[in-house]
Write a protein that holds these residues in place. Structure first.
Motif, PDB file in Angstrom:
ATOM      1  N   GLY A  39     -23.455 -76.125 -15.598  1.00 56.85           N
ATOM      2  CA  GLY A  39     -22.288 -75.649 -16.330  1.00 56.85           C
ATOM      3  C   GLY A  39     -21.895 -74.236 -15.930  1.00 56.85           C
ATOM      4  N   LEU A  40     -22.894 -73.364 -15.748  1.00 52.04           N
ATOM      5  CA  LEU A  40     -22.606 -72.000 -15.303  1.00 52.04           C
ATOM      6  C   LEU A  40     -21.999 -72.000 -13.898  1.00 52.04           C
ATOM      7  N   GLU A  41     -22.555 -72.823 -13.014  1.00 51.13           N
ATOM      8  CA  GLU A  41     -22.031 -72.872 -11.652  1.00 51.13           C
ATOM      9  C   GLU A  41     -20.607 -73.423 -11.629  1.00 51.13           C
ATOM     10  N   ASN A  42     -20.342 -74.419 -12.469  1.00 50.83           N
ATOM     11  CA  ASN A  42     -18.987 -74.968 -12.508  1.00 50.83           C
ATOM     12  C   ASN A  42     -17.977 -73.929 -12.998  1.00 50.83           C
ATOM     13  N   SER A  43     -18.388 -73.119 -13.982  1.00 50.72           N
ATOM     14  CA  SER A  43     -17.481 -72.074 -14.484  1.00 50.72           C
ATOM     15  C   SER A  43     -17.202 -71.038 -13.397  1.00 50.72           C
ATOM     16  N   ALA A  44     -18.254 -70.577 -12.700  1.00 53.42           N
ATOM     17  CA  ALA A  44     -18.078 -69.603 -11.633  1.00 53.42           C
ATOM     18  C   ALA A  44     -17.272 -70.193 -10.483  1.00 53.42           C
ATOM     19  N   ARG A  45     -17.516 -71.450 -10.182  1.00 52.01           N
ATOM     20  CA  ARG A  45     -16.775 -72.082  -9.096  1.00 52.01           C
ATOM     21  C   ARG A  45     -15.290 -72.212  -9.440  1.00 52.01           C
ATOM     22  N   ALA A  46     -15.019 -72.451 -10.716  1.00 46.45           N
ATOM     23  CA  ALA A  46     -13.619 -72.540 -11.126  1.00 46.45           C
ATOM     24  C   ALA A  46     -12.911 -71.186 -10.946  1.00 46.45           C
ATOM     25  N   LEU A  47     -13.597 -70.078 -11.272  1.00 46.85           N
ATOM     26  CA  LEU A  47     -13.002 -68.751 -11.088  1.00 46.85           C
ATOM     27  C   LEU A  47     -12.777 -68.471  -9.596  1.00 46.85           C
ATOM     28  N   ALA A  48     -13.777 -68.803  -8.760  1.00 53.98           N
ATOM     29  CA  ALA A  48     -13.627 -68.573  -7.329  1.00 53.98           C
ATOM     30  C   ALA A  48     -12.505 -69.435  -6.750  1.00 53.98           C
ATOM     31  N   ASN A  49     -12.409 -70.656  -7.231  1.00 50.83           N
ATOM     32  CA  ASN A  49     -11.333 -71.538  -6.752  1.00 50.83           C
ATOM     33  C   ASN A  49      -9.954 -70.974  -7.113  1.00 50.83           C
ATOM     34  N   ASP A  50      -9.876 -70.383  -8.309  1.00 47.51           N
ATOM     35  CA  ASP A  50      -8.586 -69.799  -8.701  1.00 47.51           C
ATOM     36  C   ASP A  50      -8.151 -68.708  -7.704  1.00 47.51           C
ATOM     37  N   LYS A  51      -9.116 -67.890  -7.294  1.00 46.59           N
ATOM     38  CA  LYS A  51      -8.781 -66.818  -6.337  1.00 46.59           C
ATOM     39  C   LYS A  51      -8.430 -67.387  -4.968  1.00 46.59           C
ATOM     40  N   VAL A  52      -9.193 -68.359  -4.515  1.00 43.17           N
ATOM     41  CA  VAL A  52      -8.925 -68.934  -3.199  1.00 43.17           C
ATOM     42  C   VAL A  52      -7.547 -69.578  -3.174  1.00 43.17           C
ATOM     43  N   TYR A  53      -7.232 -70.382  -4.188  1.00 42.70           N
ATOM     44  CA  TYR A  53      -5.958 -71.102  -4.170  1.00 42.70           C
ATOM     45  C   TYR A  53      -4.762 -70.184  -4.424  1.00 42.70           C
ATOM     46  N   ALA A  54      -5.026 -69.066  -5.123  1.00 45.00           N
ATOM     47  CA  ALA A  54      -3.934 -68.090  -5.290  1.00 45.00           C
ATOM     48  C   ALA A  54      -3.555 -67.471  -3.946  1.00 45.00           C
ATOM     49  N   VAL A  55      -4.547 -67.109  -3.140  1.00 45.35           N
ATOM     50  CA  VAL A  55      -4.289 -66.539  -1.819  1.00 45.35           C
ATOM     51  C   VAL A  55      -3.692 -67.594  -0.895  1.00 45.35           C
ATOM     52  N   LEU A  56      -4.245 -68.838  -0.963  1.00 41.12           N
ATOM     53  CA  LEU A  56      -3.739 -69.903  -0.103  1.00 41.12           C
ATOM     54  C   LEU A  56      -2.274 -70.206  -0.397  1.00 41.12           C
ATOM     55  N   ALA A  57      -1.910 -70.140  -1.661  1.00 38.92           N
ATOM     56  CA  ALA A  57      -0.509 -70.419  -2.001  1.00 38.92           C
ATOM     57  C   ALA A  57       0.424 -69.411  -1.342  1.00 38.92           C
ATOM     58  N   LEU A  58       0.023 -68.123  -1.336  1.00 38.69           N
ATOM     59  CA  LEU A  58       0.860 -67.110  -0.706  1.00 38.69           C
ATOM     60  C   LEU A  58       0.876 -67.279   0.809  1.00 38.69           C
ATOM     61  N   LEU A  59      -0.292 -67.530   1.394  1.00 41.52           N
ATOM     62  CA  LEU A  59      -0.354 -67.690   2.843  1.00 41.52           C
ATOM     63  C   LEU A  59       0.429 -68.919   3.289  1.00 41.52           C
ATOM     64  N   ASN A  60       0.339 -70.000   2.554  1.00 39.45           N
ATOM     65  CA  ASN A  60       1.075 -71.210   2.914  1.00 39.45           C
ATOM     66  C   ASN A  60       2.583 -71.020   2.786  1.00 39.45           C
ATOM     67  N   SER A  61       2.978 -70.071   1.906  1.00 42.18           N
ATOM     68  CA  SER A  61       4.431 -69.811   1.747  1.00 42.18           C
ATOM     69  C   SER A  61       4.979 -68.871   2.804  1.00 42.18           C
ATOM     70  N   GLY A  62       4.141 -68.347   3.722  1.00 42.04           N
ATOM     71  CA  GLY A  62       4.595 -67.485   4.797  1.00 42.04           C
ATOM     72  C   GLY A  62       4.302 -66.020   4.601  1.00 42.04           C
ATOM     73  N   VAL A  63       3.641 -65.619   3.528  1.00 43.29           N
ATOM     74  CA  VAL A  63       3.304 -64.215   3.300  1.00 43.29           C
ATOM     75  C   VAL A  63       2.206 -63.819   4.272  1.00 43.29           C
ATOM     76  N   ALA A  64       2.362 -62.636   4.900  1.00 43.92           N
ATOM     77  CA  ALA A  64       1.349 -62.133   5.829  1.00 43.92           C
ATOM     78  C   ALA A  64       0.102 -61.755   5.065  1.00 43.92           C
ATOM     79  N   PRO A  65      -1.058 -61.852   5.703  1.00 40.13           N
ATOM     80  CA  PRO A  65      -2.288 -61.489   5.012  1.00 40.13           C
ATOM     81  C   PRO A  65      -2.259 -60.067   4.469  1.00 40.13           C
ATOM     82  N   ALA A  66      -1.634 -59.123   5.216  1.00 39.37           N
ATOM     83  CA  ALA A  66      -1.617 -57.731   4.739  1.00 39.37           C
ATOM     84  C   ALA A  66      -0.789 -57.578   3.477  1.00 39.37           C
ATOM     85  N   ASP A  67       0.170 -58.474   3.261  1.00 36.67           N
ATOM     86  CA  ASP A  67       1.044 -58.379   2.096  1.00 36.67           C
ATOM     87  C   ASP A  67       0.543 -59.190   0.907  1.00 36.67           C
ATOM     88  N   VAL A  68      -0.553 -59.922   1.090  1.00 38.92           N
ATOM     89  CA  VAL A  68      -1.057 -60.752  -0.009  1.00 38.92           C
ATOM     90  C   VAL A  68      -1.434 -59.922  -1.225  1.00 38.92           C
TER      91      VAL A  68
END
Length: 442
Positions: A39-68
Motif C-alpha cells: 500500500g505504501l509503495e502504491n501511494s508513492a508510485r502514484a505520486l511519482a506517476n503524477d510527476k512523470v505524466y505531467a512532464v510527458l504531457a508537456l513534452l508530447n505537446s511540443g514544449v522544450a525540456p528547458a521550458d517544462v
C-alpha cells in the motif's frame, strides 16, 4: 523402527496444533506486512506517476525540456537534464533526483529501475521516443514506521500464539481423554464372570459419550451371548445325559443278567438311544455352524420343488392329513439342503401338534417368497410366540408327549432363515398355529 513422534496423544495433538497455527499465523502475518508495504509503495508510485505524466504531457505537446519547469505550477519540484549522455552510459544520474522528474536525451535507455532504499521508481518515454522521463518517491515514513512496528509485534506474537494454541489443545485433549481413561479402566476390569459391569457414560454428548454407549451395548451383547452359550451348554448336556443314562443302564443290566433279558430287544432300544443322540449331535453341530455364520454356498432354489419333494417323501402319520397349496413358484438364493431342513422342521412340528390337518402354502408377495405351515392343533399362546424359537424350549403339553422333539427344530429353522436374510414368525391364526417363513426373491 524409530518413532519420531511422541507416543502420547495429548502431546501429538498439541504439537500438531502448535505447528499448524504457527504456519497459518506466519503466512497470515507475512501477507499482512506485505500488504501494508504494498500500500505504501502504491501511494508513492502514484505520486511519482503524477510527476512523470505531467512532464510527458508537456513534452508530447511540443514544449522544450528547458521550458517544462516554467509550464508547471511547481517548477522547483522538477529538474530537466541537458543532454546527460554520461548518465545514460552509466545508468545512474550524477545528482540525486528523489521527488523530482528528470528528462533524458534521445536514445537513452535505462537498464533497470534505480534509487535508494524505501523509495519507488517509475519512468516512461514520450510519444515520439525522443525523451525519457523518470521519477522517484520516498515511501511515507509514518507508514514505514507502522510496518516496522507490525513486523516486530508479529515476530514475537506468532510464536507466542502458537504456543498458547498448543497448550489449549493439550488441556482440551487431556480433559477429553480423562473420560476415555475411565472407560479403559472399567473395561480392563471386566472378566467373563462379570460381564454385567458397564463403563461410565459422560454427559458431554460428544464422541466420547457415543463411544461409552457403544461399549456398553457391546458388553450387553457379550453378556447375552455368554449367558446364552452357558445355557445352551447346560441344556445340551441335559439332553445328552438322558439317552446316555438309558444306554448305560441297558448295558449294565445286560451284563448283570445275560440270561434273563432279550438281547435283541435291548439292542434295538440301545440303537434308538444312539439314534437320538446322533440326531441331537447333528442339530448341535448345525447350530454351532449357524452361530459362527459359516454360510453355505448359495444358489437359486425353487421353493415349489422343495415343497413337492417333501410332500412326496413324507411318511404318513396316523390321523393327520397334510395338504400343499402352491399358489406361486418363487425362486430364492440359498442352500437347498438347509431350506429343505426348514420345511421339514416346520412340517414335523405342525404334525406333532395337529389334530387332523396340516396345510403348507407357498405364495409370493412384496418381493418375498412366503411359506406358511398351518395346523389345527391347540396353537401357540401369544406370550410364547417369541420364546418358542429359543433353543431347547418345549411347551408343557409337548414335553408330556412321548414323540416330543428336543426343542431345537424351530430354533434351527429360525437361524437358517436369518442366514438367508429372511424371517420366521408365528402369524395370527383363527385356529391352531401358523408359522410363516419369508425369504427375499432372487
Amino acid at each position: 523402527m524409530t518413532r519420531f513422534l511422541p507416543r502420547s496423544t495429548r502431546v501429538r495433538v498439541a504439537l500438531f496444533a502448535a505447528l499448524a497455527s504457527a504456519l497459518v499465523l506466519g503466512l497470515g502475518s507475512y501477507w499482512f506486512v506485505q500488504s501494508l508495504r504494498s500500500g505504501l509503495e502504491n501511494s508513492a508510485r502514484a505520486l511519482a506517476n503524477d510527476k512523470v505524466y505531467a512532464v510527458l504531457a508537456l513534452l508530447n505537446s511540443g514544449v522544450a525540456p528547458a521550458d517544462v519547469p516554467k509550464q508547471l505550477e511547481k517548477g522547483g519540484g522538477y529538474m530537466i537534464s541537458k543532454e546527460p549522455v554520461n548518465r545514460c552510459s552509466t545508468g545512474l544520474p550524477d545528482v540525486p533526483f528523489q521527488g523530482r522528474a528528470q528528462v533524458f536525451s534521445p536514445n537513452c535507455v535505462i537498464a533497470m529501475p534505480y534509487g535508494e532504499a524505501d523509495q519507488v521508481y517509475v519512468g516512461s518515454a514520450t510519444a515520439n521516443q525522443r525523451y525519457y522521463v523518470d521519477a522517484a518517491e520516498f515511501l511515507d515514513p509514518i507508514g514505514l514506521q507502522t510496518v516496522d512496528t507490525a513486523e516486530r509485534i508479529l515476530w514475537g506474537g506468532v510464536p507466542a500464539a502458537a504456543l498458547f494454541i498448543g497448550g489449549v489443545a493439550w488441556f482440551a485433549v487431556r480433559r477429553s481423554l480423562r473420560a476415555v481413561g475411565a472407560i479403559r479402566a472399567e473395561v480392563d476390569g471386566v472378566r467373563a464372570a462379570d460381564l454385567g459391569r458397564r463403563v461410565p457414560v459422560p454427559d458431554s454428548g460428544d464422541e466420547i459419550t457415543a463411544l461409552a454407549v457403544t461399549m456398553n451395548e457391546m458388553l450387553a451383547r457379550l453378556d447375552r451371548s455368554v449367558r446364552r452359550q452357558s445355557q445352551f451348554t447346560a441344556d445340551a448336556s441335559h439332553e445328552l445325559r438322558t439317552p446316555l443314562a438309558s444306554l448305560r443302564t441297558q448295558l449294565e443290566v445286560q451284563l448283570a443278567h445275560p440270561d434273563r433279558l432279550d438281547w435283541r430287544r435291548s439292542c434295538e432300544n440301545a440303537v434308538l438311544d444312539v439314534t437320538r443322540m446322533e440326531a441331537l449331535t447333528g442339530d448341535l453341530l448345525l447350530l454351532s455352524k449357524l452361530d459362527a455364520d459359516q454360510h453355505a454356498r448359495h444358489e437359486p432354489v425353487a421353493l415349489a420343488d422343495l415343497v413337492t419333494r417333501h410332500a412326496a417323501a413324507r411318511l404318513p402319520r396316523d390321523g393327520v392329513e397334510v395338504t400343499t397349496e402352491i399358489e406361486a413358484t418363487p425362486v430364492v438364493r440359498g442352500h437347498a439342503g438347509r431350506l429343505e431342513r426348514v420345511l421339514r422342521n416346520l412340517a414335523d412340528n405342525a404334525e406333532r401338534h395337529a389334530k387332523s390337518r396340516v396345510t403348507i402354502t407357498l405364495t409370493a408377495s412384496g418381493g418375498q417368497a412366503v411359506l406358511c405351515v398351518q395346523d389345527d392343533g391347540p396353537g401357540i399362546p401369544a406370550e410364547d410366540r417369541e420364546r418358542v424359537f429359543d433353543r431347547f424350549v418345549r411347551l408343557d403339553d409337548d414335553r408330556a408327549r412321548e414323540d416330543g422333539g428336543s426343542g431345537l427344530g424351530l430354533a434351527i429353522a429360525a437361524e437358517i432363515a436369518r442366514t438367508h436374510s429372511g424371517t420366521l414368525n408365528v402369524a395370527d391364526s383363527v385356529s391352531g398355529a401358523r408359522l410363516e417363513l419369508r425369504l427375499p426373491l432372487a
